[in-house]
Write an enzyme that holds these catalytic residues in place. Structure first.
Site: not given
Length: 771
Positions: A107, A109
């Site tokens: 989880y 970017w």
């Protein structure tokens, strides 16, 4: 050699000698490059880089178990030993407990780049082993992610991809209202990258064309100076009440588009009965809302009238749903736009995310760029992503979620790459306790983040500038080759290389790699994508030509797209993917769930923690928004991020009246505290904040005091935020809001340790146990 490489915050240009980056700047094709890009080069060789595989001492000497995680030193080992340990644990856990005991996450970017995208890499690898427990939804807009499919039949990502473009807004919009602001800093960032930062120029162009911008937020300067924005600052958490009062005025003064409501929506009668107070005896009038929001009734009623006589775009930022009952302002944004009857008209309607990300307002591409296939996850268990601490602490518990019940599995192994949960999760003291529960935590990391420090096996991973890839941001038509700019630091390896080595040890018969090198994968993925584009009638050059180019452009079929235009033109031929095919102001589906914290139509629900409470112990409302000087917690050790610190701590902003009342001055070291925890920060006094509000951005690397993990010495606000769901519908995070007190720090400041690696010890004479 001067080369280019795509990052989430823009395309960087750099001179490289093969080891270091020099003279890093934004791309000369970017009209508004951002300073955050300077974090990249200054971080690459920072002392906090993970240089060799490392294993927590207690895990290596005593075997699997979480006791001591986050406190014990590490022992550096060879790659061969590290890979043997990881493969052995995978064999043990999958063989003994199966895939339901493995939480495989990435989880966050991660890094830009489509092939080396960490989430694709780990999910593909674990799917080759039989699957993993997944986290569904997200922290950014997980609450609206559960709601919007019921209301308008689309996910937030779909709504943003189809957003009315800035070109259309500049030509048609008279009034642009942003609940939660139109953030300049967030528009610097785009998932997967952004080639040209165009939002500033578009905002300026719209303003010169006559568009009037209104930001409804407790933070005045969370926008563009070019917008010449009108500021309305309600109490944090009271936006739903304000929006209900706007609806009341539109209804009471006959300003509603009844024909649109009749033809394009369902359930308006149920909603407006509530607004009129027919059930509870309380009309949701401007006078009622004034007591809650502290915005005058004249201002509220006047705003409603301006909305009705203008082509109005109602924008609701991602931040609005990261709070208690965060579904309500999102639902009300759609409802207000429907009452105005402007959904599907050029420049009017609703959007969830202008200013929240650089890509919102760019037209949809004909096809997304290629990415590594993840395969099929055969494990049925999953959790709402923000409930990871609950899962680890309370396996077997069943919780309601979006009309069903989810059972928390018993997790024995956490495998995490490309993210930092000690950044994005709440109540870090509780989360740290939860992270002790699994037998083993494996992390691929570039830096010694708090997640790496709380792992058992840490494998050094390359930064994006150290590997070959290609990339394009979400909705961005620019598709870039991304050749590596330098060799890796230390012994860092690509995630792909790590999983390829594990594949060999586990006897997966090339199920993960399919026998391809990285370059072969890039060419294979690109060629398949090129064939699909060609079949659609959009030719692009062959891979070799693309790899030698500066970039190619992905075709955009409709540069002037308008959200919901086809639905408005013919709602029968182009229905929404809701049960009724229409906008559901009242949702029979949601109503059937029986959730009192998210009923069948939008309502006002008082937050559990806000300034409207009486007898509250903590008199200040903390907003933990996104930072200006980095993306989330990425590269917090970089130059741009470090230059923003005050006395080495994350800056906290406070209104002058609140600072004066506490005898505080600009630049003071302060302690922020509540019952969940405390942290140090450096004070920045600013009249851009509503009185009673303090703002401490997320992303300072968690630096717990050794004797008290609830005290962060560096300024991470998630020691203060509550790990409670927005509602039973979404189980989304409420990370944005908390009540606190702020006081001057007396005495010497404790040391900060996040800018150095953890303690290492020599191997000694103790051999690892047989596994």
């Amino acid at each position: 050699m001067r080369s280019r490489h795509l990052t989430h915050f823009g395309l960087l240009e750099a001179e490289s000698d093969g080891t270091f980056l020099h003279a890093v700047t934004g791309w000369d094709g970017d009209p508004d490059p951002r300073r955050v890009i300077h974090n990249v080069a200054s971080s690459q060789h920072h002392p906090a880089r993970v240089r060799r595989p490392a294993v927590r001492q207690g895990w290596l000497e005593r075997g699997p178990g979480g006791t001591g995680r986050g406190d014990e030193p590490f022992i550096e080992v060879s790659w061969d030993e590290a890979l043997d340990l990881v493969s052995g644990e995978l064999q043990r856990v999958y063989g003994t407990h199966g895939s339901s005991a493995v939480y495989g996450d990435s989880y966050g970017w991660a890094s830009a780049g489509r092939f080396h995208h960490a989430q694709s890499q780990i999910h593909r690898f674990l799917n080759c082993l039989g699957g993993y427990v997944a986290g569904v939804g997200d922290y950014s807009y997980g609450t609206s992610g559960a709601l919007l499919p019921h209301v308008i039949g689309a996910s937030p990502a779909e709504v943003m991809a189809d957003a009315t473009t800035w070109d259309v807004i500049c030509e048609h919009t008279d009034l642009f209202i942003s609940f939660g602001g139109l953030s300049e800093k967030n528009s610097a960032i785009g998932p997967g990258g952004i080639a040209r930062h165009s939002t500033r120029a578009e905002v300026e162009r719209a303003r010169k064309a006559g568009c009037h911008f209104i930001d409804i937020t407790p933070i005045r300067d969370d926008g563009f100076a070019e917008a010449d924005t009108e500021w309305i600052a309600p109490r944090p958490g009271s936006d739903a009440a304000l929006m209900l009062a706007l609806a009341h005025t539109l209804d009471a003064e006959g300003l509603v588009d009844a024909e649109f409501l009749e033809n394009y929506t369902v359930g308006y009668d149920r909603f407006i009965a509530y607004v009129r107070g027919l059930g509870d005896g309380q009309p949701k009038s401007p006078e009622w809302a004034t007591r809650i929001t502290e915005i005058s009734s004249d201002t509220i009623a006047g705003l409603a009238r301006r909305m009705a006589r203008s082509r109005t775009m109602i924008n609701v930022s991602w931040s609005m749903q990261r709070q208690d009952h965060g579904e309500q302002p999102i639902w009300l944004g759609v409802t207000l736009a429907a009452m105005l009857g402007q959904i599907g008209l050029p420049g009017g309607g609703f959007q969830h995310g202008y200013g929240s990300s650089a890509d919102v307002g760019l037209a949809r591409r004909v096809l997304s760029p290629p990415a590594l296939p993840q395969g099929t996850n055969n494990e049925a268990s999953y959790i709402p992503v923000a409930r990871i601490a609950d899962m680890l602490l309370h396996p077997g518990t069943r919780v309601p979620y979006n009309g069903i019940e989810v059972s928390f599995p018993h997790i024995d192994l956490v495998y995490w790459i490309g993210g930092n949960p000690f950044h994005h999760h709440q109540d870090l003291t509780r989360f740290r306790r939860a992270f002790q529960r699994p037998s083993t935590v494996v992390v691929h990391e570039q830096f010694w983040t708090s997640t790496a420090r709380h792992a058992d096996i840490v494998l050094p991973a390359t930064m994006t500038i150290e590997r070959d890839d290609f990339g394009a941001g979400r909705n961005d038509p620019h598709f870039f080759p991304m050749p590596a700019l330098t060799r890796p630091v230390g012994e860092a390896r690509d995630d792909y290389a790590i999983f390829a080595a594990l594949e060999e040890r586990l006897g997966l018969n090339q199920a993960f790699t399919e026998g391809r090198t990285v370059q072969q994968w890039l060419e294979h993925l690109y060629s398949d994508w090129r064939d699909r584009l060609s079949r659609k009638g959009y030719p692009v050059p062959p891979f070799d030509e693309f790899w030698r180019s500066e970039y190619i452009e992905i075709p955009v079929p409709d540069p002037g797209q308008v959200l919901h235009a086809s639905f408005r033109t013919d709602p029968l031929a182009s229905p929404l993917a809701t049960p009724s095919g229409r906008i559901e102001i009242f949702s029979e589906t949601i109503d059937s769930f029986g959730y009192d914290d998210c009923p069948g139509h939008p309502v006002w629900l008082e937050p559990r923690e806000w300034l409207g409470q009486t007898n509250r112990r903590y008199p200040l409302h903390l907003i933990s928004n996104q930072p200006k000087t980095r993306l989330h917690s990425q590269l917090d050790v970089g130059t741009t991020s470090r230059e923003s610190k005050i006395q080495g701590r994350e800056p906290v902003r406070m209104n002058p009246s609140d600072a004066d009342a506490r005898g505080l001055r600009d630049g003071d070291a302060v302690l922020i505290r509540n019952d969940r925890g405390s942290c140090l920060a450096g004070l920045a006094v600013s009249d851009a904040l509503r009185p009673g509000v303090v703002q401490l951005s997320t992303g300072a690397w968690y630096d717990p005091d050794p004797s008290d993990p609830s005290f962060c010495r560096h300024g991470n606000p998630n020691v203060l935020t509550a790990d409670l769901p927005s509602s039973r519908l979404s189980q989304g995070t409420t990370a944005q809001h908390a009540l606190v007190e702020v006081e001057r720090w007396e005495g010497p400041l404790p040391p900060i340790t996040v800018d150095q690696p953890p303690a290492f010890v020599a191997r000694g004479d103790v051999e690892p146990p047989t596994r």
